[in-house]
Write a protein that holds these residues in place. Structure first.
Motif, PDB file in Angstrom:
ATOM      1  N   UNK A 120     -32.289  29.275  33.847  1.00 30.32           N
ATOM      2  CA  UNK A 120     -31.733  30.431  34.781  1.00 30.32           C
ATOM      3  C   UNK A 120     -31.906  30.388  36.144  1.00 30.32           C
ATOM      4  N   UNK A 121     -33.385  29.926  36.600  1.00 34.35           N
ATOM      5  CA  UNK A 121     -33.486  29.836  38.045  1.00 34.35           C
ATOM      6  C   UNK A 121     -32.841  28.651  38.648  1.00 34.35           C
ATOM      7  N   UNK A 122     -32.751  27.670  37.934  1.00 35.91           N
ATOM      8  CA  UNK A 122     -32.135  26.457  38.655  1.00 35.91           C
ATOM      9  C   UNK A 122     -30.625  26.613  38.657  1.00 35.91           C
ATOM     10  N   UNK A 123     -29.927  27.237  37.593  1.00 37.36           N
ATOM     11  CA  UNK A 123     -28.598  27.768  37.753  1.00 37.36           C
ATOM     12  C   UNK A 123     -28.388  28.551  38.530  1.00 37.36           C
ATOM     13  N   UNK A 124     -29.202  29.515  39.215  1.00 39.03           N
ATOM     14  CA  UNK A 124     -28.810  30.490  40.195  1.00 39.03           C
ATOM     15  C   UNK A 124     -29.098  29.578  41.469  1.00 39.03           C
ATOM     16  N   UNK A 125     -29.991  28.810  41.723  1.00 37.91           N
ATOM     17  CA  UNK A 125     -30.169  28.120  42.663  1.00 37.91           C
ATOM     18  C   UNK A 125     -28.889  27.024  43.030  1.00 37.91           C
ATOM     19  N   UNK A 126     -28.319  26.352  42.079  1.00 40.67           N
ATOM     20  CA  UNK A 126     -27.123  25.704  41.941  1.00 40.67           C
ATOM     21  C   UNK A 126     -25.825  26.465  42.637  1.00 40.67           C
ATOM     22  N   UNK A 127     -25.903  27.722  42.133  1.00 42.65           N
ATOM     23  CA  UNK A 127     -24.896  28.552  42.378  1.00 42.65           C
ATOM     24  C   UNK A 127     -25.052  29.233  43.726  1.00 42.65           C
ATOM     25  N   UNK A 128     -25.975  29.549  44.267  1.00 41.13           N
ATOM     26  CA  UNK A 128     -26.270  30.430  45.738  1.00 41.13           C
ATOM     27  C   UNK A 128     -27.165  29.377  46.651  1.00 41.13           C
ATOM     28  N   UNK A 129     -27.703  28.410  46.263  1.00 42.36           N
ATOM     29  CA  UNK A 129     -28.397  27.883  47.235  1.00 42.36           C
ATOM     30  C   UNK A 129     -29.912  28.274  47.530  1.00 42.36           C
ATOM     31  N   UNK A 130     -30.279  29.632  46.920  1.00 37.20           N
ATOM     32  CA  UNK A 130     -31.567  29.815  47.179  1.00 37.20           C
ATOM     33  C   UNK A 130     -31.668  31.062  45.999  1.00 37.20           C
ATOM     34  N   UNK A 131     -32.919  31.607  45.851  1.00 35.24           N
ATOM     35  CA  UNK A 131     -33.463  32.689  44.844  1.00 35.24           C
ATOM     36  C   UNK A 131     -34.352  33.392  45.604  1.00 35.24           C
ATOM     37  N   UNK A 132     -34.632  34.752  45.474  1.00 39.54           N
ATOM     38  CA  UNK A 132     -35.772  35.460  45.760  1.00 39.54           C
ATOM     39  C   UNK A 132     -36.716  36.077  44.609  1.00 39.54           C
ATOM     40  N   UNK A 133     -37.888  35.859  44.656  1.00 40.15           N
ATOM     41  CA  UNK A 133     -38.872  36.167  43.478  1.00 40.15           C
ATOM     42  C   UNK A 133     -38.393  37.687  43.222  1.00 40.15           C
ATOM     43  N   UNK A 134     -38.425  38.645  43.921  1.00 45.01           N
ATOM     44  CA  UNK A 134     -38.049  39.935  43.591  1.00 45.01           C
ATOM     45  C   UNK A 134     -36.993  40.208  42.739  1.00 45.01           C
ATOM     46  N   UNK A 135     -35.852  39.516  43.271  1.00 46.87           N
ATOM     47  CA  UNK A 135     -34.481  39.629  42.588  1.00 46.87           C
ATOM     48  C   UNK A 135     -34.644  39.224  41.077  1.00 46.87           C
ATOM     49  N   UNK A 136     -35.035  38.051  40.980  1.00 47.46           N
ATOM     50  CA  UNK A 136     -35.223  37.317  39.506  1.00 47.46           C
ATOM     51  C   UNK A 136     -36.132  38.008  38.809  1.00 47.46           C
ATOM     52  N   UNK A 137     -37.085  38.450  39.199  1.00 53.18           N
ATOM     53  CA  UNK A 137     -38.141  39.356  38.383  1.00 53.18           C
ATOM     54  C   UNK A 137     -37.469  40.450  37.743  1.00 53.18           C
ATOM     55  N   UNK A 138     -36.575  41.110  38.822  1.00 52.07           N
ATOM     56  CA  UNK A 138     -35.962  42.288  38.205  1.00 52.07           C
ATOM     57  C   UNK A 138     -35.032  42.015  37.172  1.00 52.07           C
ATOM     58  N   UNK A 139     -34.318  41.092  37.591  1.00 51.71           N
ATOM     59  CA  UNK A 139     -33.053  40.604  36.600  1.00 51.71           C
ATOM     60  C   UNK A 139     -33.583  40.006  35.215  1.00 51.71           C
ATOM     61  N   UNK A 140     -34.704  39.451  35.323  1.00 47.42           N
ATOM     62  CA  UNK A 140     -35.225  38.791  33.906  1.00 47.42           C
ATOM     63  C   UNK A 140     -36.294  39.770  33.318  1.00 47.42           C
ATOM     64  N   UNK A 141     -36.499  40.758  33.884  1.00 46.28           N
ATOM     65  CA  UNK A 141     -37.671  41.752  33.215  1.00 46.28           C
ATOM     66  C   UNK A 141     -39.061  41.326  33.114  1.00 46.28           C
ATOM     67  N   UNK A 142     -39.443  40.385  34.054  1.00 41.80           N
ATOM     68  CA  UNK A 142     -40.788  39.871  34.058  1.00 41.80           C
ATOM     69  C   UNK A 142     -41.574  40.456  35.267  1.00 41.80           C
ATOM     70  N   UNK A 143     -42.615  39.817  35.488  1.00 42.18           N
ATOM     71  CA  UNK A 143     -43.542  40.240  36.589  1.00 42.18           C
ATOM     72  C   UNK A 143     -42.904  39.261  37.852  1.00 42.18           C
ATOM     73  N   UNK A 144     -43.362  39.376  38.868  1.00 38.61           N
ATOM     74  CA  UNK A 144     -43.133  38.530  40.168  1.00 38.61           C
ATOM     75  C   UNK A 144     -44.039  37.355  40.187  1.00 38.61           C
TER      76      UNK A 144
END
Length: 367
Positions: free
Chosen positions: A13-37
């Protein structure tokens, strides 16, 4: 086992989002996936060790963008004046991610796209391609036609360069311009699926193909290669025509019982989901009686149970096709022809998880 699989899914999921947007934020991914930062930071660190991402403050970027104190702004690329035509056989199943990838690359490179659909019809392919060329609307073409020797020769004689997308000529052909192509390595995808099922304890693995799909021959090639590598005896190979779908699926499961097949690789998602539904309605448990791996991963996650699937890198194929075309238009004949294969990835879900079974066990005798 579960934690490891969840980690693989997070990485994907992280790599897919990187390919789509070029960058990812820890806080956004943690909230979206329901895991800790902290979990996301560990995922980023693991991917960075494999040179798949670059860590930056607060998140990650694609390799090559460089670290910084914060996520970098998108790189501003010089604009070009090219217009590229893209003709695909469908504007719904399979092709939208390829078109999306092409549009993302076009936007980054300052390229305009002219999109056309042709409905898997060779005559319509020629009409749509001809209209783009005759109107002098495009300087290059990205094409996914139904290929035969005549079509290959016709494309090779077009007045503008063409790159095949998810298509490949069977043999070298004497055309004025050697055709370039970029496609998913479907044979490798089938090999990945066979090796995965073998690791789960399966020794009798069948293959269900989609009738007349250009992908089928590549899947068959990869399936045979993997079976040979693993010393697995040739299993069952069938092609669904969709004319009498439920009757065909009943016959497939009957063949599985007779051949002691305990796992199936199915192209594509709709057929795999139909097989899973038929199994549920007739007392065949997935994966306890029959493990399933789908090929395409368009809607495999919506099945019950969710289907393990091989995911072709469709978005990346679209991006690469545009990048190759721009390189061709900028460099002309100075650049050698390129033929690019892009590796698929396996997304592991419940339908293929390891279980304790006796060799050759297929519980249901209903077929």
């Amino acid at each position: 086992m579960t934690d490891r699989l969840f980690g693989v899914q997070r990485h994907e999921r992280l790599l897919s989002e990187l390919r789509r947007a070029g960058s990812v934020r820890v806080a956004d991914l943690a909230r979206e996936l329901g895991v800790s930062e902290l979990t996301i930071r560990r995922d980023i660190a693991a991917l960075a060790e494999r040179n798949l991402v670059t860590r930056v403050h607060g998140g990650a970027t694609l390799p090559g963008q460089g670290p910084g104190v914060d996520l970098p702004r998108p790189v501003q690329r010089p604009r070009t004046r090219f217009t590229i035509g893209i003709v695909v056989p469908s504007l719904d199943f399979y092709w939208p991610p390829i078109v999306a990838g092409a549009r993302a690359a076009a936007a980054a490179l300052g390229v305009a796209l002219q999109l056309r659909g042709s409905s898997y019809d060779p005559d319509e392919d020629r009409r749509q391609i001809g209209r783009l060329v005759e109107a002098s609307q495009v300087q290059g073409l990205l094409l996914a036609p139904s290929l035969d020797a005549e079509m290959i020769d016709w494309i090779g004689r077009l007045p503008v360069p063409a790159i095949l997308v998810e298509r490949q000529p069977h043999r070298w052909t004497a055309t004025p311009r050697q055709l370039e192509w970029v496609r998913s390595d479907h044979a490798l995808g089938a090999e990945i699926a066979v090796h995965h099922l073998h690791q789960q304890g399966h020794r009798h693995i069948g293959l269900v193909l989609s009738h007349e799909s250009p992908t089928s021959e590549h899947l068959l090639q990869g399936w045979r290669a993997a079976c040979a590598d693993l010393a697995i005896a040739d299993g069952m190979v069938v092609a669904l025509t969709a004319r009498e779908h439920w009757t065909e699926i009943r016959d497939v499961l009957a063949q599985c019982r007779r051949a002691r097949i305990t796992a199936l690789i199915v192209h594509s998602d709709p057929d795999a989901m139909s097989i899973a539904q038929f199994c549920a309605e007739h007392g065949v448990a997935v994966p306890d009686d029959l493990a399933l791996v789908s090929y395409d991963d368009e809607v495999a996650h919506l099945a019950e149970p969710a289907l393990t699937a091989v995911r072709p890198p469709k978005h990346h194929v679209g991006r690469l096709a545009v990048e190759l075309m721009v390189s061709r238009l900028l460099d002309g004949d100075r650049r050698p022809s390129q033929r690019v294969l892009v590796a698929p990835e396996l997304v592991v879900r419940h339908s293929s998880l390891s279980l304790v079974r006796r060799p050759g066990m297929f519980v249901s005798e209903r077929f």
